[in-house]
Design a protein around this motif. Sequence first.
Motif, PDB file in Angstrom:
ATOM      1  N   ARG A  23       0.833  -1.216   0.000  1.00  9.03           N
ATOM      2  CA  ARG A  23       0.000   0.000   0.000  1.00  9.03           C
ATOM      3  C   ARG A  23       0.860   1.255   0.000  1.00  9.03           C
ATOM      4  N   ALA A  24       1.973   1.221   0.719  1.00  8.25           N
ATOM      5  CA  ALA A  24       2.865   2.382   0.756  1.00  8.25           C
ATOM      6  C   ALA A  24       3.451   2.668  -0.622  1.00  8.25           C
ATOM      7  N   VAL A  25       3.749   1.607  -1.372  1.00  7.96           N
ATOM      8  CA  VAL A  25       4.241   1.789  -2.746  1.00  7.96           C
ATOM      9  C   VAL A  25       3.137   2.380  -3.622  1.00  7.96           C
ATOM     10  N   GLU A  26       1.934   1.842  -3.504  1.00  7.62           N
ATOM     11  CA  GLU A  26       0.802   2.353  -4.292  1.00  7.62           C
ATOM     12  C   GLU A  26       0.532   3.823  -3.987  1.00  7.62           C
ATOM     13  N   ASP A  27       0.688   4.186  -2.721  1.00  2.15           N
ATOM     14  CA  ASP A  27       0.453   5.577  -2.308  1.00  2.15           C
ATOM     15  C   ASP A  27       1.655   6.484  -2.553  1.00  2.15           C
ATOM     16  N   LYS A  28       2.697   5.917  -3.152  1.00  3.26           N
ATOM     17  CA  LYS A  28       3.912   6.660  -3.519  1.00  3.26           C
ATOM     18  C   LYS A  28       4.648   7.233  -2.306  1.00  3.26           C
ATOM     19  N   LYS A  29       4.506   6.598  -1.167  1.00  8.08           N
ATOM     20  CA  LYS A  29       5.279   7.003   0.006  1.00  8.08           C
ATOM     21  C   LYS A  29       6.692   6.431  -0.062  1.00  8.08           C
ATOM     22  N   ILE A  30       6.852   5.294  -0.740  1.00 10.34           N
ATOM     23  CA  ILE A  30       8.160   4.691  -0.961  1.00 10.34           C
ATOM     24  C   ILE A  30       8.218   4.169  -2.393  1.00 10.34           C
ATOM     25  N   GLU A  31       9.439   4.001  -2.893  1.00  8.50           N
ATOM     26  CA  GLU A  31       9.658   3.405  -4.207  1.00  8.50           C
ATOM     27  C   GLU A  31      10.543   2.173  -4.029  1.00  8.50           C
ATOM     28  N   ILE A  32      10.098   1.039  -4.562  1.00 11.73           N
ATOM     29  CA  ILE A  32      10.885  -0.187  -4.501  1.00 11.73           C
ATOM     30  C   ILE A  32      11.028  -0.737  -5.914  1.00 11.73           C
ATOM     31  N   TYR A  33      12.270  -0.912  -6.340  1.00  5.89           N
ATOM     32  CA  TYR A  33      12.552  -1.445  -7.670  1.00  5.89           C
ATOM     33  C   TYR A  33      13.418  -2.692  -7.527  1.00  5.89           C
ATOM     34  N   VAL A  34      12.976  -3.781  -8.136  1.00  2.00           N
ATOM     35  CA  VAL A  34      13.711  -5.047  -8.089  1.00  2.00           C
ATOM     36  C   VAL A  34      14.304  -5.300  -9.468  1.00  2.00           C
ATOM     37  N   HIS A  35      15.624  -5.457  -9.523  1.00  2.00           N
ATOM     38  CA  HIS A  35      16.343  -5.593 -10.790  1.00  2.00           C
ATOM     39  C   HIS A  35      16.958  -6.982 -10.918  1.00  2.00           C
ATOM     40  N   ASP A  36      16.779  -7.581 -12.076  1.00  2.00           N
ATOM     41  CA  ASP A  36      17.338  -8.901 -12.357  1.00  2.00           C
ATOM     42  C   ASP A  36      18.786  -8.748 -12.828  1.00  2.00           C
ATOM     43  N   ILE A  37      19.719  -9.260 -12.052  1.00  2.00           N
ATOM     44  CA  ILE A  37      21.138  -9.142 -12.397  1.00  2.00           C
ATOM     45  C   ILE A  37      21.443  -9.807 -13.738  1.00  2.00           C
ATOM     46  N   ARG A  38      20.685 -10.841 -14.085  1.00  2.00           N
ATOM     47  CA  ARG A  38      20.928 -11.542 -15.353  1.00  2.00           C
ATOM     48  C   ARG A  38      20.760 -10.612 -16.557  1.00  2.00           C
ATOM     49  N   ASP A  39      19.935  -9.590 -16.425  1.00  2.00           N
ATOM     50  CA  ASP A  39      19.712  -8.658 -17.533  1.00  2.00           C
ATOM     51  C   ASP A  39      20.982  -7.894 -17.900  1.00  2.00           C
ATOM     52  N   TYR A  40      21.966  -7.896 -17.004  1.00  2.00           N
ATOM     53  CA  TYR A  40      23.192  -7.132 -17.233  1.00  2.00           C
ATOM     54  C   TYR A  40      24.382  -8.017 -17.620  1.00  2.00           C
ATOM     55  N   SER A  41      24.139  -9.309 -17.727  1.00  2.00           N
ATOM     56  CA  SER A  41      25.216 -10.224 -18.081  1.00  2.00           C
ATOM     57  C   SER A  41      25.589 -10.087 -19.553  1.00  2.00           C
ATOM     58  N   GLN A  42      26.885 -10.071 -19.838  1.00  2.00           N
ATOM     59  CA  GLN A  42      27.361 -10.009 -21.212  1.00  2.00           C
ATOM     60  C   GLN A  42      27.535 -11.401 -21.815  1.00  2.00           C
ATOM     61  N   ASP A  43      27.312 -12.425 -21.017  1.00  2.00           N
ATOM     62  CA  ASP A  43      27.377 -13.799 -21.518  1.00  2.00           C
ATOM     63  C   ASP A  43      26.145 -14.085 -22.374  1.00  2.00           C
ATOM     64  N   LYS A  44      26.324 -14.786 -23.478  1.00  2.00           N
ATOM     65  CA  LYS A  44      25.209 -15.006 -24.399  1.00  2.00           C
ATOM     66  C   LYS A  44      24.104 -15.857 -23.777  1.00  2.00           C
ATOM     67  N   HIS A  45      24.457 -16.620 -22.752  1.00  2.00           N
ATOM     68  CA  HIS A  45      23.464 -17.431 -22.048  1.00  2.00           C
ATOM     69  C   HIS A  45      22.985 -16.761 -20.751  1.00  2.00           C
ATOM     70  N   LYS A  46      23.388 -15.510 -20.559  1.00  2.00           N
ATOM     71  CA  LYS A  46      23.030 -14.733 -19.368  1.00  2.00           C
ATOM     72  C   LYS A  46      23.566 -15.374 -18.082  1.00  2.00           C
ATOM     73  N   LYS A  47      24.683 -16.068 -18.219  1.00  2.00           N
ATOM     74  CA  LYS A  47      25.303 -16.708 -17.063  1.00  2.00           C
ATOM     75  C   LYS A  47      25.883 -15.649 -16.130  1.00  2.00           C
ATOM     76  N   CYS A  48      25.708 -15.867 -14.828  1.00  2.00           N
ATOM     77  CA  CYS A  48      26.183 -14.904 -13.836  1.00  2.00           C
ATOM     78  C   CYS A  48      27.024 -15.546 -12.742  1.00  2.00           C
TER      79      CYS A  48
END
Length: 223
Positions: A23-48
């Motif tokens: 509810r706090a996120v919906e009400d914009k009292k806090i911001e929470i962002y979850v990032h997938d580390i695999r999205d930043y892998s330079q390996d063609k198989h997204k190996k981390c």
Amino acid sequence: MRIDVLTLFPEMFTPLQTSIIGRAVEDKKIEIYVHDIRDYSQDKHKKCDDTPFGGGAGMVMTAQPIKDAILSVDPDHEAVRIFMSPRGKVFNQTTVLEYAKEKRLLLLCGHYEGVDQRVIDLFIDQELSIGDYVLTGGEIPAMAVVDAVCRYVDGVISTESLESESFSEGLLEYAQYTRPQEFMGLKVPSVLLSGNHAEIAKWRKENSLEKTKQSRPDLLEKK
């Protein structure tokens, strides 16, 4: 407050979309962002991950994807960057209040046997543990930190609730009761039904002290 979480398993953070934090996120009292580390892998198989130098069991998370994720999410180092690790200082209420004053936090969740030490040396400000035990990864500890800290952001929870809970005065919280007045032969303490606010406050203080003596006498040693 903004919190960024870097993880290999973003789906584990679904609980943060519910209840008070959601509810706090919906009400914009806090911001929470979850990032997938695999999205930043330079390996063609997204190996981390890769095998550790020197041998040993398990795999170690590689430096490149983590480095790129951190620099993408927090390029100007505006956040306090925290690595969830059993080697870190132990998380407690003092740390909660310190973090609650920050504008941004970045939480890095390790997995497997850990992460390449060079990432910690170059890009992390603090290592943090939630206790003297080991979990399969940093995701559950990170959720605990997010939940504990966000409760102290203005408007997320009433000030009155925060003032009367465990650790707010260095003691555990007193016992709570609600209807019915008697349940399976156990009655609500009569003082709580008296309407005498001074006596109720006195009882709660004494009960809080007794529960602390029973369960956490170490807290009394610090007072």
